[in-house]
Scaffold this motif. Structure first.
Motif, PDB file in Angstrom:
ATOM      1  N   TYR A  95      44.609  31.151  28.571  1.00  0.00           N
ATOM      2  CA  TYR A  95      45.284  31.623  30.489  1.00  0.00           C
ATOM      3  C   TYR A  95      44.184  33.302  30.542  1.00  0.00           C
ATOM      4  O   TYR A  95      43.920  33.150  30.148  1.00  0.00           O
ATOM      5  CB  TYR A  95      45.863  31.980  30.211  1.00  0.00           C
ATOM      6  CG  TYR A  95      47.182  31.008  29.855  1.00  0.00           C
ATOM      7  CD1 TYR A  95      47.803  30.344  31.268  1.00  0.00           C
ATOM      8  CD2 TYR A  95      47.675  30.508  28.885  1.00  0.00           C
ATOM      9  CE1 TYR A  95      48.496  29.001  30.528  1.00  0.00           C
ATOM     10  CE2 TYR A  95      48.448  29.661  28.434  1.00  0.00           C
ATOM     11  CZ  TYR A  95      49.075  29.005  29.837  1.00  0.00           C
ATOM     12  OH  TYR A  95      49.763  27.775  28.655  1.00  0.00           O
ATOM     13  N   LEU A  96      43.095  32.968  31.781  1.00  0.00           N
ATOM     14  CA  LEU A  96      42.606  33.488  32.276  1.00  0.00           C
ATOM     15  C   LEU A  96      43.378  34.605  32.877  1.00  0.00           C
ATOM     16  O   LEU A  96      43.722  34.090  34.291  1.00  0.00           O
ATOM     17  CB  LEU A  96      40.826  33.201  33.555  1.00  0.00           C
ATOM     18  CG  LEU A  96      39.676  32.059  32.189  1.00  0.00           C
ATOM     19  CD1 LEU A  96      38.681  32.322  33.017  1.00  0.00           C
ATOM     20  CD2 LEU A  96      39.622  33.569  30.637  1.00  0.00           C
ATOM     21  N   LEU A  97      43.954  35.166  32.962  1.00  0.00           N
ATOM     22  CA  LEU A  97      44.441  36.489  34.119  1.00  0.00           C
ATOM     23  C   LEU A  97      43.894  37.590  34.865  1.00  0.00           C
ATOM     24  O   LEU A  97      42.573  38.150  34.163  1.00  0.00           O
ATOM     25  CB  LEU A  97      45.358  37.530  33.150  1.00  0.00           C
ATOM     26  CG  LEU A  97      46.765  38.127  33.970  1.00  0.00           C
ATOM     27  CD1 LEU A  97      47.628  37.121  34.995  1.00  0.00           C
ATOM     28  CD2 LEU A  97      47.201  38.831  32.667  1.00  0.00           C
ATOM     29  N   THR A  98      42.457  36.848  35.568  1.00  0.00           N
ATOM     30  CA  THR A  98      41.549  37.058  36.553  1.00  0.00           C
ATOM     31  C   THR A  98      42.477  38.245  38.066  1.00  0.00           C
ATOM     32  O   THR A  98      43.787  38.116  38.626  1.00  0.00           O
ATOM     33  CB  THR A  98      41.272  35.596  36.970  1.00  0.00           C
ATOM     34  OG1 THR A  98      41.018  35.264  36.559  1.00  0.00           O
ATOM     35  CG2 THR A  98      39.642  36.692  38.408  1.00  0.00           C
ATOM     36  N   HIS A  99      42.263  38.998  38.170  1.00  0.00           N
ATOM     37  CA  HIS A  99      41.917  40.619  38.957  1.00  0.00           C
ATOM     38  C   HIS A  99      41.111  39.411  40.277  1.00  0.00           C
ATOM     39  O   HIS A  99      40.454  38.795  40.092  1.00  0.00           O
ATOM     40  CB  HIS A  99      41.031  41.566  38.601  1.00  0.00           C
ATOM     41  CG  HIS A  99      41.126  42.834  39.748  1.00  0.00           C
ATOM     42  ND1 HIS A  99      41.380  42.751  40.833  1.00  0.00           N
ATOM     43  CD2 HIS A  99      42.234  43.287  39.832  1.00  0.00           C
ATOM     44  CE1 HIS A  99      41.868  43.389  41.530  1.00  0.00           C
ATOM     45  NE2 HIS A  99      42.571  44.350  40.440  1.00  0.00           N
ATOM     46  N   GLU A 100      42.133  39.993  41.404  1.00  0.00           N
ATOM     47  CA  GLU A 100      41.663  38.937  42.560  1.00  0.00           C
ATOM     48  C   GLU A 100      40.275  38.935  43.247  1.00  0.00           C
ATOM     49  O   GLU A 100      39.771  38.686  43.269  1.00  0.00           O
ATOM     50  CB  GLU A 100      43.118  39.270  44.047  1.00  0.00           C
ATOM     51  CG  GLU A 100      42.239  41.004  44.483  1.00  0.00           C
ATOM     52  CD  GLU A 100      43.509  40.918  45.958  1.00  0.00           C
ATOM     53  OE1 GLU A 100      44.138  39.935  46.239  1.00  0.00           O
ATOM     54  OE2 GLU A 100      44.741  42.531  45.465  1.00  0.00           O
ATOM     55  N   ARG A 101      39.697  40.181  42.731  1.00  0.00           N
ATOM     56  CA  ARG A 101      37.926  40.785  43.457  1.00  0.00           C
ATOM     57  C   ARG A 101      37.494  40.141  42.372  1.00  0.00           C
ATOM     58  O   ARG A 101      36.474  40.031  43.518  1.00  0.00           O
ATOM     59  CB  ARG A 101      38.349  42.066  43.042  1.00  0.00           C
ATOM     60  CG  ARG A 101      38.502  43.250  44.040  1.00  0.00           C
ATOM     61  CD  ARG A 101      38.200  44.608  43.793  1.00  0.00           C
ATOM     62  NE  ARG A 101      39.994  45.146  44.030  1.00  0.00           N
ATOM     63  CZ  ARG A 101      40.348  46.154  44.344  1.00  0.00           C
ATOM     64  NH1 ARG A 101      39.065  46.946  43.427  1.00  0.00           N
ATOM     65  NH2 ARG A 101      40.236  47.533  45.044  1.00  0.00           N
ATOM     66  N   GLU A 102      37.781  39.101  41.648  1.00  0.00           N
ATOM     67  CA  GLU A 102      37.021  39.027  40.738  1.00  0.00           C
ATOM     68  C   GLU A 102      36.426  37.941  41.145  1.00  0.00           C
ATOM     69  O   GLU A 102      35.304  36.691  40.892  1.00  0.00           O
ATOM     70  CB  GLU A 102      37.710  38.902  38.947  1.00  0.00           C
ATOM     71  CG  GLU A 102      36.711  38.154  38.185  1.00  0.00           C
ATOM     72  CD  GLU A 102      35.259  39.339  37.844  1.00  0.00           C
ATOM     73  OE1 GLU A 102      34.344  38.360  37.138  1.00  0.00           O
ATOM     74  OE2 GLU A 102      35.316  40.330  37.922  1.00  0.00           O
ATOM     75  N   ILE A 134      45.379  34.696  26.235  1.00  0.00           N
ATOM     76  CA  ILE A 134      45.555  35.697  27.224  1.00  0.00           C
ATOM     77  C   ILE A 134      44.343  36.151  27.297  1.00  0.00           C
ATOM     78  O   ILE A 134      44.018  37.427  26.405  1.00  0.00           O
ATOM     79  CB  ILE A 134      46.776  36.252  27.742  1.00  0.00           C
ATOM     80  CG1 ILE A 134      47.650  35.234  27.414  1.00  0.00           C
ATOM     81  CG2 ILE A 134      45.798  37.269  29.363  1.00  0.00           C
ATOM     82  CD1 ILE A 134      49.422  35.953  27.955  1.00  0.00           C
ATOM     83  N   LEU A 135      43.132  36.123  28.680  1.00  0.00           N
ATOM     84  CA  LEU A 135      41.529  36.746  28.806  1.00  0.00           C
ATOM     85  C   LEU A 135      42.426  37.383  30.006  1.00  0.00           C
ATOM     86  O   LEU A 135      42.514  36.882  30.622  1.00  0.00           O
ATOM     87  CB  LEU A 135      40.589  35.628  28.470  1.00  0.00           C
ATOM     88  CG  LEU A 135      40.582  35.269  27.404  1.00  0.00           C
ATOM     89  CD1 LEU A 135      39.784  34.072  27.455  1.00  0.00           C
ATOM     90  CD2 LEU A 135      39.720  36.357  26.873  1.00  0.00           C
ATOM     91  N   LEU A 136      41.464  38.944  29.683  1.00  0.00           N
ATOM     92  CA  LEU A 136      42.282  39.296  30.873  1.00  0.00           C
ATOM     93  C   LEU A 136      40.277  39.065  31.384  1.00  0.00           C
ATOM     94  O   LEU A 136      39.560  39.618  31.119  1.00  0.00           O
ATOM     95  CB  LEU A 136      41.907  41.063  30.729  1.00  0.00           C
ATOM     96  CG  LEU A 136      43.267  41.148  30.016  1.00  0.00           C
ATOM     97  CD1 LEU A 136      43.746  42.868  29.921  1.00  0.00           C
ATOM     98  CD2 LEU A 136      44.710  40.912  31.339  1.00  0.00           C
ATOM     99  N   ASP A 137      40.179  38.869  33.069  1.00  0.00           N
ATOM    100  CA  ASP A 137      38.960  39.228  33.703  1.00  0.00           C
ATOM    101  C   ASP A 137      38.927  39.246  35.012  1.00  0.00           C
ATOM    102  O   ASP A 137      40.110  39.334  35.626  1.00  0.00           O
ATOM    103  CB  ASP A 137      39.298  37.553  34.356  1.00  0.00           C
ATOM    104  CG  ASP A 137      38.173  36.702  34.948  1.00  0.00           C
ATOM    105  OD1 ASP A 137      37.250  37.037  33.909  1.00  0.00           O
ATOM    106  OD2 ASP A 137      38.567  35.378  35.500  1.00  0.00           O
TER     107      ASP A 137
END
Length: 154
Positions: free
Chosen positions: A4-11, A76-79
């Motif tokens: 799961y790529l937990l992605t910041h919206e700016r990314e 979970i990866l922080l993207d």
């Protein structure tokens, strides 16, 4: 297995985002979840609460001993940028309770499209490749790595 790529919206809008490579090439294994501080993803919270997902996080001396990635099937990866990843971690209470795994790559990062990279850190696509290799998905890992190589040459 699921990453799961937990992605910041700016990314999502950055041309330097490598998570998109991992999602495209590893569609059945990689899923993007947009981080929302006030409305956290129910599935991720449940996976963490049951110990079914591990957070991939750089090992630091102050951290507890990271666990072996082979012990988990969900990650979970922080993207985002390193600053955004810290923000996601610091503002998401359930992530602090997640078991942590740390990757031990054979070589340093090849990512060249962003400045201010963390020493010893990997970009999202490189992390996905490492996880897939550890879990035995070598063909998918090779495909993502080849796409990343082309992406990184820009």
């Amino acid at each position: 297995m699921k990453i799961y790529l937990l992605t910041h919206e700016r990314e999502l809008h950055r041309p330097t985002n490598t998570g998109a490579i991992a999602i495209t090439a590893g569609a059945s294994l990689v899923r993007r979840v947009i981080w929302e501080r006030k409305q956290p993803d129910v599935e991720l919270k449940k996976l963490v609460a049951t110990g079914s997902a591990a957070l991939v996080y750089p090992a630091e001396e102050s951290d507890p001993q990271p666990l072996d990635p082979t012990a988990f099937d969900n990650f979970i990866l922080l993207d985002g940028t390193w600053q955004e990843a810290r923000k996601i971690f610091n503002r998401t209470p359930y992530l602090k309770t997640a078991p942590r795994v740390s990757l031990q790559p054979e070589s340093s990062s090849n990512y060249q499209l962003r400045r201010n990279q963390l020493q010893g850190g990997l970009c999202t696509a490189e992390c996905v490749v490492e996880l897939l290799r550890v879990k035995g998905y070598r063909e998918v890992a090779g495909d993502i790595e080849a796409r990343f190589y082309e992406f990184n040459r820009r």
